[in-house]
Scaffold this active site. Structure first.
Site, PDB file in Angstrom:
ATOM      1  CD  GLU A 101      -2.654  -0.991   2.651  1.00 40.72           C
ATOM      2  OE1 GLU A 101      -3.633  -1.728   2.778  1.00 40.72           O
ATOM      3  OE2 GLU A 101      -2.264  -0.204   3.547  1.00 40.72           O
ATOM      4  CB  CYS A 114       2.074   7.159   3.868  1.00 46.76           C
ATOM      5  SG  CYS A 114       2.297   5.864   5.110  1.00 46.76           S
ATOM      6  CB  CYS A 121       4.363  -6.135   9.336  1.00 50.89           C
ATOM      7  SG  CYS A 121       5.398  -5.317  10.581  1.00 50.89           S
ATOM      8  CB  CYS A 125       1.670  -3.371  16.151  1.00 51.15           C
ATOM      9  SG  CYS A 125       3.434  -3.002  16.245  1.00 51.15           S
ATOM     10  CB  CYS A 128      -0.909  -2.213  12.966  1.00 53.97           C
ATOM     11  SG  CYS A 128      -0.314  -1.982  11.276  1.00 53.97           S
ATOM     12  N   GLY A 172       4.953  -2.768   7.004  1.00 57.65           N
ATOM     13  CA  GLY A 172       6.290  -3.254   7.321  1.00 57.65           C
ATOM     14  C   GLY A 172       7.050  -2.374   8.295  1.00 57.65           C
ATOM     15  CG  HIS A 229       1.558   3.840  19.392  1.00 57.12           C
ATOM     16  ND1 HIS A 229       1.115   5.024  18.827  1.00 57.12           N
ATOM     17  CD2 HIS A 229       2.175   3.152  18.389  1.00 57.12           C
ATOM     18  CE1 HIS A 229       1.432   5.043  17.541  1.00 57.12           C
ATOM     19  NE2 HIS A 229       2.084   3.929  17.258  1.00 57.12           N
ATOM     20  CG  ASN A 303      -8.392   5.467   9.781  1.00 55.57           C
ATOM     21  OD1 ASN A 303      -9.537   5.866   9.918  1.00 55.57           O
ATOM     22  ND2 ASN A 303      -7.578   5.933   8.848  1.00 55.57           N
ATOM     23  CB  CYS A 346      -1.155   0.757   8.132  1.00 51.25           C
ATOM     24  SG  CYS A 346       0.310   0.014   7.402  1.00 51.25           S
TER      25      CYS A 346
END
Length: 356
Positions: A101, A114, A121, A125, A128, A172, A229, A303, A346
């Site tokens: 993406e 971006c 990945c 996380c 995500c 990633g 975070h 998001n 993402c």
């Protein structure tokens, strides 16, 4: 296309994997003048040629010779989504049919790309979408570079303006594909590349301490952002398993080294999740961590994704959180969520393309 032709294409090497010296050596070995190497190299990296046929100041004979031995594995837009707020989310198709993406994020004064650094990945996380995908492979430098080129084309077409900024904040972990990420930055900033300023580029990491040190020691001119975070180990371990091997103590040591070597600020990215990291105690933890070296804080609106139950904190708690930090002298910016009406988080669009 015949099976033999398919096999021949698969056996060809992407010419952009050659350095300028390697290309020059190959051309000389194949009876060409050394100066041709610079011509071809500039077509590839300055003019972003997707085929040898575009190289119109190179002889037809040489173009045919290059086409016999090499290919240009150009990244193409598979699908794109245009948000009501002007954000453009793209699914890019790679030469081996994998999808990554990229996002064009428009503001009045800047246009930001971006870009992704890996297919999938490995860091898992919890908030995500990419973290719920397996890591398939690293992107090579040209595949990262191509995302910038394609997004710049979108910016010119949609807004009549070129890109001003690039963030390595897509799919990633850039620090786990360090060599290719740095090579892509070199090509994006080179005078015989895209010629963008390194100060307009930011590499975002979930926190690979030894690679933060390496980035400083290697003299990389791009900016560094840390996806934080949570500023205590217990909470960060819950949402970012990488913290178990790269604790806040290890990151503190790496960040001090980074600032000592480079003299630059670091950006901390912080999503304020509802009833997780949005209390006064969490703000105090973040304040304490932010005193380690000069920094700025980007508060990022989340998001939400299907795989996770995380939500943004409510506006009242968010404002109190921001005020607590700003009132104590920290530089705090709020990054509102973009592309809420499209697959903007993402990994969302890549997952959709993969399952289509």
């Amino acid at each position: 296309m015949s099976l033999i032709a398919d096999i021949n294409i698969l056996n060809k090497k992407d010419i952009r994997k050659l350095s300028l010296d390697d290309l020059k050596a190959w051309l000389v070995e194949n009876g060409e003048k050394p100066f041709r190497a610079k011509q071809v190299y500039e077509w590839l990296w300055k003019h972003s040629a997707q085929s040898f046929a575009e190289m119109n100041n190179v002889s037809l004979a040489l173009r045919e010779k290059l086409d016999q031995h090499f290919t240009v594995n150009a990244v193409q837009v598979a699908t794109q989504q245009l948000s009501n707020d002007g954000t453009i989310k793209s699914a890019f198709k790679l030469h081996d049919a994998h999808i990554v993406e990229g996002v064009l994020i428009p503001h009045d004064e800047r246009k930001t790309a971006c870009v992704s650094s890996q297919v999938g990945c490995s860091l898992t996380c919890k908030f995500c979408a990419t973290g719920y995908m397996d890591r398939v492979r690293n992107l090579d430098a040209a595949e990262i570079y191509d995302q910038v080129v394609r997004i710049n084309e979108q910016s010119m077409k949609q807004y009549g303006q070129p890109l001003t900024n690039i963030v390595y904040m897509g799919m990633g972990e850039p620090m786990l594909n360090y060599a290719n990420v740095m090579k892509s930055i070199e090509r994006i900033t080179a005078h015989d590349g895209l010629g963008m300023a390194a100060r307009r580029i930011t590499v975002s990491t979930a926190g690979i301490a030894k690679m933060i040190k390496k980035m400083a020691d290697d003299g990389v001119k791009a900016n560094l952002a840390l996806s934080l975070h949570a500023a205590n180990d217990e909470k960060r371990n819950q949402i970012m398993p990488i913290n178990e091997t790269n604790s806040l103590e290890a990151l503190t040591d790496a960040l001090k080294h980074y600032h000592e070597v480079t003299g630059r600020k670091v950006t901390y990215e912080y999503i304020v999740f509802d009833n997780f990291n949005d209390t006064a105690a969490d703000a105090e933890d973040l304040l304490r961590f932010s005193k380690i070296i000069p920094c700025k804080i980007n508060i990022i609106e989340y998001n939400p994704i299907e795989n996770a139950d995380f939500q943004n904190t409510d506006d009242d708690r968010l404002q109190k959180f921001i005020y607590y930090l700003a009132d104590r002298g920290l530089q705090v910016n709020v990054r509102r969520s973009r592309g809420k009406d499209i697959d903007a988080a993402c990994g969302q669009l890549a997952v959709k393309e993969k399952t289509a």
